[in-house]
Structure formats: C-alpha cells, structure tokens
Design an enzyme around this catalytic site. Structure first.
Site, PDB file in Angstrom:
ATOM      1  N   SER A  46       0.848  -1.200   0.000  1.00 38.19           N
ATOM      2  CA  SER A  46       0.000   0.000   0.000  1.00 38.19           C
ATOM      3  C   SER A  46       0.884   1.251   0.000  1.00 38.19           C
ATOM      4  O   SER A  46       1.696   1.418  -0.907  1.00 38.19           O
ATOM      5  CB  SER A  46      -0.969  -0.045   1.183  1.00 38.19           C
ATOM      6  N   HIS A  54      -8.262   1.678  -0.795  1.00 39.15           N
ATOM      7  CA  HIS A  54      -8.204   0.760  -1.932  1.00 39.15           C
ATOM      8  C   HIS A  54      -9.585   0.289  -2.371  1.00 39.15           C
ATOM      9  O   HIS A  54      -9.762  -0.847  -2.797  1.00 39.15           O
ATOM     10  CB  HIS A  54      -7.263  -0.418  -1.645  1.00 39.15           C
TER      11      HIS A  54
END
Length: 301
Positions: A85, A188
């Site tokens: 991430s 996300h």
C-alpha cells in the site's frame, strides 16, 4: 537473493522511531523529510499517541519517511524491493524512482486526499484471518464490503461502510475471525475516488527515474520496468485492491531466499512466515536490529 519490503498503514506504533533518532544520520534525514512533507515526523515518531498517528494524514508520511531513512541507514542494495500500500512510495524511493523530497511531496498529497475522502463517509477496514479463500471473498461480498487487501497467508482485509463491516463481523466466514483495524477509511476501494485527481496531477508534474532495482507492483505482483509506469500505478492503486499475495508469489518465483522488512517491521514478515515457506525473514523494529539486518543481508546477497 535479498528482498527489502516496506510496511503499509496500520503498522505504526507509538514511539517506534525513538531508538532510531539516536542515530545521527537517521535523525538528520528525518528532519529533512519533515521539512519536505511539512509534518513534524520527529514528534509523531516519538511522542504522539496511537490515536494521533492513526490519522491518515499523519500515518502515511510517517511510514514512508521511516522506511526511507531506515533503508539509507541500513546501506543495503537489494535485488528486489516491494511495498505494501503506502509502502510502495517508500519502495519507489529506495529503487531510485523518486528523490526523497519528491516521495514525501507525493505521499503528502496522497495522505491528505485519502484523509479527506475518508472523512466524507464513515468507513473502515477489518482483517479476515483464516477460512477458505473463496469463502472469505464470498462473505465479504455478501456483507457489502470489498476485498481491499488480499495478503495471502490466510489474511484478507475487507473495506467498506461501517455497516458492511459490522455485518461481516456478525456473519464471518467459516473458521475465520474478523478483526477491526486501526485505520480511518475504506482504502483501496471506490470510497477513495475523490483522492485520485489531485494525486494524478502531482504525479504528472514530478520528475521520475527508471528503477535501479527490480520493484514489484501491488496491482498484480509483477515487476515494473519504468518509473513513469510505476508512478501511474501508484495513482490507480488508491482505489484498487492490494494484491500482496501476488507480490509474495513473485518473490518466491524470483528465487528470493531472504526478506528484510523495514521499520516498523513485523507485519509483512508475519505474513511471509505463513505464505513464503523456506524464505528467511528479518523485521527491523528498533535501531538495535540494524547490525543484525546487515548481517542477514550479507548472507542473502
């Protein structure tokens, strides 16, 4: 063969930089990165409490800066680098795609945009640990959430509205636990769409270089050959799921024998011990770990 990995949001802990800031070079770099980001990283890495550093606008720059400074102090050149991430931004700097100051400018735009998107609608994330993969994905979909992080090793992170996550907790997949995470939004997923336009504009204005080491993308686990493509993927990844499971598959297929996780280490090495059998791991958690990490790197270089 050695891989270096950079953890993502949620790995931060109160005071995790205290020992590192006793190192002159590390301390000086954190101060430089603080200036580049406009955030007091020294304060947040030592004194700020868990609730303060949970804030996306604080957590993301703090994690990226910590990994960058740790890699510089470690002084090891890996064969492969990857980040989870927001850790992808630190990985990009370590691979030579971004200059350190540009990495901090980029993560600041990302963090502020995602924090604003998270504040617009109450959302969150929960880890689903255990269960059969198909059962886990089906339960997440039934609850109205999304699989934001498919991490492998029996861990998938669901993201969505608080109502959806509550429904998932009340009806977990068979032989699985649902654990709320200390993050402030449904990262996300499409809940983050409002954060992408400004980040894309920032990306297009930045000077980037092609990577000097192999660097894996969270989108599909593959190595990306050009810096511009990697940065474009960083923008898209704000609303796309993290496929850390595929990154681990690529590490295994590449013949990696050792993996170092930069500060605050522990999360990715924990997953790797379950999903990457036969690969040795080393998590850097304090400054006392640096010498051991250098020895570990030498054994796998």
């Amino acid at each position: 063969m050695l891989a270096i990995t950079c953890p993502g949001q949620g790995a931060q802990k109160t005071g995790f930089l205290s020992s590192f800031l006793e190192l002159d070079a590390f301390s000086a770099q954190i101060d430089e990165l603080s200036t580049a980001s406009g955030i007091d990283l020294r304060l947040h890495g030592t004194e700020s409490d868990d609730e303060t550093i949970k804030d996306t606008a604080v957590a993301q720059p703090l994690l990226v800066a910590s990994a960058i400074a740790c890699a510089a102090d470690l002084g090891v050149i890996p064969a492969i680098v990857a980040g989870h991430s927001v850790g992808e931004i630190a990985a990009a700097q370590i691979a030579g795609i971004f200059a350190p100051a540009d990495a901090m400018a980029f993560v600041k735009v990302r963090a502020d945009g995602m924090a604003a998107a998270a504040a617009a609608t109450p959302t969150g994330m929960s880890a689903v640990v255990g269960g059969q993969p198909d059962d886990v994905l089906a339960a997440i979909e039934t609850a109205g959430a999304s699989p934001a992080n498919v991490n492998g090793g029996g861990q998938t992170v669901a993201a969505g509205s608080l109502e959806a996550l509550e429904a998932l907790a009340e009806n977990p997949p068979e032989r699985a636990r649902v654990i709320p995470l200390a993050v402030a939004g449904a990262f996300h997923t499409e809940f983050m769409a409002a954060a992408t336009a400004e980040l894309a504009a920032a990306a297009s204005a930045m000077e980037v270089s092609d990577p000097a080491a192999s660097i894996l993308s969270n989108s599909d686990g593959t190595a990306v050959e050009t810096g511009r493509e990697y940065v474009d993927r960083l923008v898209r990844q704000v609303t796309n799921p993290v496929r850390w499971d595929l990154c681990q598959e690529s590490l295994l297929n590449s013949g990696v024998t050792g993996m170092i996780e930069l500060v605050p280490g522990g999360t990715l090495t924990g997953i790797a011990r379950r999903a990457m059998k036969g690969v040795e791991t080393f998590a850097i958690k304090s400054a006392a770990d640096l010498d051991g990490a250098r020895e570990f790197a030498a054994a796998h270089a």
